[in-house]
Write a protein that holds these residues in place. Structure first.
Motif, mmCIF file in Angstrom:
data_model
loop_
_atom_site.group_PDB
_atom_site.id
_atom_site.type_symbol
_atom_site.label_atom_id
_atom_site.label_comp_id
_atom_site.label_asym_id
_atom_site.label_seq_id
_atom_site.Cartn_x
_atom_site.Cartn_y
_atom_site.Cartn_z
ATOM 1 N N ILE A 38 -17.678 -17.076 -16.129
ATOM 2 C CA ILE A 38 -17.391 -15.639 -16.088
ATOM 3 C C ILE A 38 -16.040 -15.416 -16.936
ATOM 4 C CG2 ILE A 38 -17.072 -13.606 -14.580
ATOM 5 C CD1 ILE A 38 -18.412 -14.730 -12.337
ATOM 6 N N ASP A 39 -16.279 -14.378 -17.941
ATOM 7 C CA ASP A 39 -15.221 -14.054 -18.686
ATOM 8 C C ASP A 39 -14.505 -12.969 -18.292
ATOM 9 O OD1 ASP A 39 -13.311 -13.660 -20.851
ATOM 10 O OD2 ASP A 39 -14.822 -13.367 -22.335
ATOM 11 N N LEU A 54 -18.713 -11.111 5.669
ATOM 12 C CA LEU A 54 -20.092 -11.454 4.832
ATOM 13 C C LEU A 54 -20.928 -10.657 5.516
ATOM 14 C CD1 LEU A 54 -20.157 -15.217 4.497
ATOM 15 C CD2 LEU A 54 -19.714 -13.745 2.784
ATOM 16 N N GLU A 55 -20.895 -10.350 6.801
ATOM 17 C CA GLU A 55 -22.000 -9.406 7.475
ATOM 18 C C GLU A 55 -21.670 -8.087 7.203
ATOM 19 O OE1 GLU A 55 -23.632 -8.489 12.047
ATOM 20 O OE2 GLU A 55 -22.390 -10.237 11.472
ATOM 21 N N LYS A 56 -20.278 -7.595 7.099
ATOM 22 C CA LYS A 56 -20.175 -6.420 6.901
ATOM 23 C C LYS A 56 -20.635 -5.585 5.515
ATOM 24 C CE LYS A 56 -15.883 -3.518 6.233
ATOM 25 N NZ LYS A 56 -14.583 -3.526 6.215
ATOM 26 N N PHE A 57 -20.328 -6.639 4.603
ATOM 27 C CA PHE A 57 -20.999 -6.351 3.259
ATOM 28 C C PHE A 57 -22.473 -6.883 2.778
ATOM 29 C CE2 PHE A 57 -16.401 -6.378 3.138
ATOM 30 C CZ PHE A 57 -15.842 -5.102 2.488
ATOM 31 N N GLY A 58 -23.131 -7.130 3.861
ATOM 32 C CA GLY A 58 -24.614 -7.483 3.780
ATOM 33 C C GLY A 58 -24.855 -8.621 2.623
ATOM 34 N N ILE A 59 -24.014 -9.668 2.780
ATOM 35 C CA ILE A 59 -24.065 -10.537 1.855
ATOM 36 C C ILE A 59 -24.298 -12.120 2.414
ATOM 37 C CG2 ILE A 59 -23.133 -9.497 -0.389
ATOM 38 C CD1 ILE A 59 -20.513 -10.941 0.433
ATOM 39 N N THR A 60 -24.874 -12.046 3.611
ATOM 40 C CA THR A 60 -24.939 -13.058 4.454
ATOM 41 C C THR A 60 -25.974 -14.289 4.012
ATOM 42 O OG1 THR A 60 -23.955 -12.048 6.365
ATOM 43 C CG2 THR A 60 -25.090 -14.096 6.939
ATOM 44 N N ASP A 61 -27.144 -13.442 3.696
ATOM 45 C CA ASP A 61 -28.356 -14.051 3.417
ATOM 46 C C ASP A 61 -28.104 -14.798 2.042
ATOM 47 O OD1 ASP A 61 -29.338 -13.280 5.631
ATOM 48 O OD2 ASP A 61 -30.467 -11.681 4.894
ATOM 49 N N ASN A 62 -27.319 -14.198 0.850
ATOM 50 C CA ASN A 62 -27.183 -14.677 -0.158
ATOM 51 C C ASN A 62 -26.024 -15.582 -0.293
ATOM 52 O OD1 ASN A 62 -29.245 -13.104 -1.166
ATOM 53 N ND2 ASN A 62 -28.162 -11.386 -1.348
ATOM 54 N N VAL A 93 -20.550 -7.181 -12.837
ATOM 55 C CA VAL A 93 -20.190 -8.640 -12.690
ATOM 56 C C VAL A 93 -19.026 -8.884 -11.729
ATOM 57 C CG1 VAL A 93 -19.190 -10.381 -14.417
ATOM 58 C CG2 VAL A 93 -20.976 -8.869 -14.976
ATOM 59 N N HIS A 94 -18.081 -7.932 -11.854
ATOM 60 C CA HIS A 94 -16.825 -8.209 -10.778
ATOM 61 C C HIS A 94 -17.301 -8.275 -9.235
ATOM 62 C CE1 HIS A 94 -14.707 -6.462 -14.341
ATOM 63 N NE2 HIS A 94 -14.279 -7.455 -14.334
ATOM 64 N N LEU A 95 -18.279 -7.326 -8.959
ATOM 65 C CA LEU A 95 -18.860 -7.223 -7.628
ATOM 66 C C LEU A 95 -19.544 -8.251 -7.302
ATOM 67 C CD1 LEU A 95 -19.172 -5.522 -4.928
ATOM 68 C CD2 LEU A 95 -21.194 -4.525 -6.088
ATOM 69 N N LYS A 96 -20.258 -8.899 -8.056
ATOM 70 C CA LYS A 96 -21.086 -10.291 -8.027
ATOM 71 C C LYS A 96 -20.243 -11.426 -7.788
ATOM 72 C CE LYS A 96 -25.401 -8.866 -9.911
ATOM 73 N NZ LYS A 96 -26.396 -8.911 -11.031
ATOM 74 N N ALA A 97 -19.209 -11.414 -8.724
ATOM 75 C CA ALA A 97 -18.261 -12.490 -8.533
ATOM 76 C C ALA A 97 -17.514 -12.553 -7.082
ATOM 77 C CB ALA A 97 -17.331 -12.168 -9.816
ATOM 78 N N ALA A 98 -16.975 -11.196 -6.618
ATOM 79 C CA ALA A 98 -16.577 -11.247 -5.550
ATOM 80 C C ALA A 98 -17.278 -11.764 -4.120
ATOM 81 C CB ALA A 98 -15.816 -9.755 -5.342
#
Length: 336
Positions: free
Chosen positions: A273-274, A253-261, A331-336
């Motif tokens: 998601i379709d 999570l920290e590596k990809f900068g998504i810890t806060d979200n 959409v795929h990136l956010k889903a991941a």
């Protein structure tokens, strides 16, 4: 689980090697995760203690089976006071990092040490599992993952003998009783501790102390040298052994900068998601840049590893997202 040293290495340009000229076989097996989980569970059931050791500079200790020449590293001529003519090369006597066959050569040599030196038997079902039976009773198991070695035995003397056989051939680092394996934290719990443990302790988002769990004798203020007889004798086998990849996931999570979200979810993916072909065709205008595509592929690779070692519940979502590696969208990136 944590960084213990910094390294610098001379690495060969293995991508320039040609099959049949510079190498023959390159495949080197590693212990299967299913084998690992099964053997560690079996070891705990049979009251075996599991020790861990690491072979230092494993790949640079093997003799090459094919002559290989390498161009001189930058600065080598100045250090060795050689004339700079541009036509000098090095003839390698042993493998180095970067060569395609280095891992294979190391495993072949280590297998010989375990079979001939430690008198172990190689499993027919997993080439990286070795075992020893006495009077038709399983008394030892050894699992190999590249240069990491797990040794499960019932007695300290047997563990010592296996380590002695390995140390006779390689320089190793003895980590003592297993605490971390393949990015997973290993915790030993009694029945009461297991029942009273909070189910959210292994939640991937929850903040907690990510250092290795202290053993029972360490909690009493005592510490022992890793791999010593004192550590072995004072370690208590408990009924349950648990694995957590919390640190690995938090690092991802920290590596990809998504810890806060990042927020806890009861489902691994949003059902709204379709991901069907029809749904994907509507997202063509939102394709990612090359940089974001590489980020997406790297993230999916990290999730795949987590799926294989400890989180099978996210397998369907991860492998669905993996089918869009060629042309992912926002959409795929956010889903991941």
């Amino acid at each position: 689980g944590e960084q213990v040293r910094a390294k610098s290495r001379l690495v060969a340009k293995g991508f320039t090697q040609q099959e049949g000229i510079h190498f023959l076989n390159t495949f080197s097996p590693v212990v299967k995760t299913d084998t690992l989980r099964l053997c560690l569970t079996l070891a705990n059931h049979l009251h075996m203690k599991v020790s861990q050791m690491d072979v230092s500079t494993a790949f640079i200790q093997q003799k090459l089976d094919i002559p290989i020449h390498m161009s001189l590293p930058k600065g080598y001529q100045e250090i060795m006071k050689l004339p700079v003519t541009g036509d000098q090369v090095l003839l390698l006597h042993k493998a180095i990092y970067g060569l395609k066959q280095s891992s294979r050569l190391f495993f072949d040599a280590l297998r010989g040490v375990l079979i001939r030196g430690a008198r172990l038997v190689q499993s027919q079902h997993d080439p990286c599992l070795f075992y020893l039976r006495k009077s038709n009773t399983l008394v030892a198991m050894v699992m190999v993952f590249v240069d990491d070695i797990l040794i499960a035995t019932k007695t300290y003397a047997l563990t010592r003998d296996i380590k002695k056989a390995i140390n006779a051939r390689y320089k190793t680092t003895d980590s003592g009783i297993m605490r971390w394996v393949l990015g997973m934290e290993v915790t030993y719990k009694s029945e009461s501790e297991y029942k009273n443990s909070n189910a959210s302790n292994n939640h991937v988002i929850k903040e907690s102390n990510l250092n290795r769990a202290p053993s029972s004798h360490e909690k009493k203020g005592k510490s022992y040298e890793p791999g010593s007889k004192e550590e072995w004798e004072n370690f208590t086998i408990k009924r349950y052994i648990t694995f957590s990849i919390q640190k690995y996931v938090n690092d991802t999570l920290e590596k990809f900068g998504i810890t806060d979200n990042a927020k806890p979810r009861t489902l691994p993916a949003s059902p709204s998601i379709d991901f069907t072909k029809e749904g994907h065709s509507k997202l063509k205008s939102e394709t990612l840049s090359e940089e974001k595509k590489n980020t997406y592929r790297s993230l999916i690779g990290s999730l795949m590893y987590a799926t294989v070692v400890a989180l099978p519940q996210i397998a369907f979502s991860v492998y669905t997202l993996a089918s869009y590696l060629q042309s992912p969208t926002e959409v795929h990136l956010k889903a991941a």
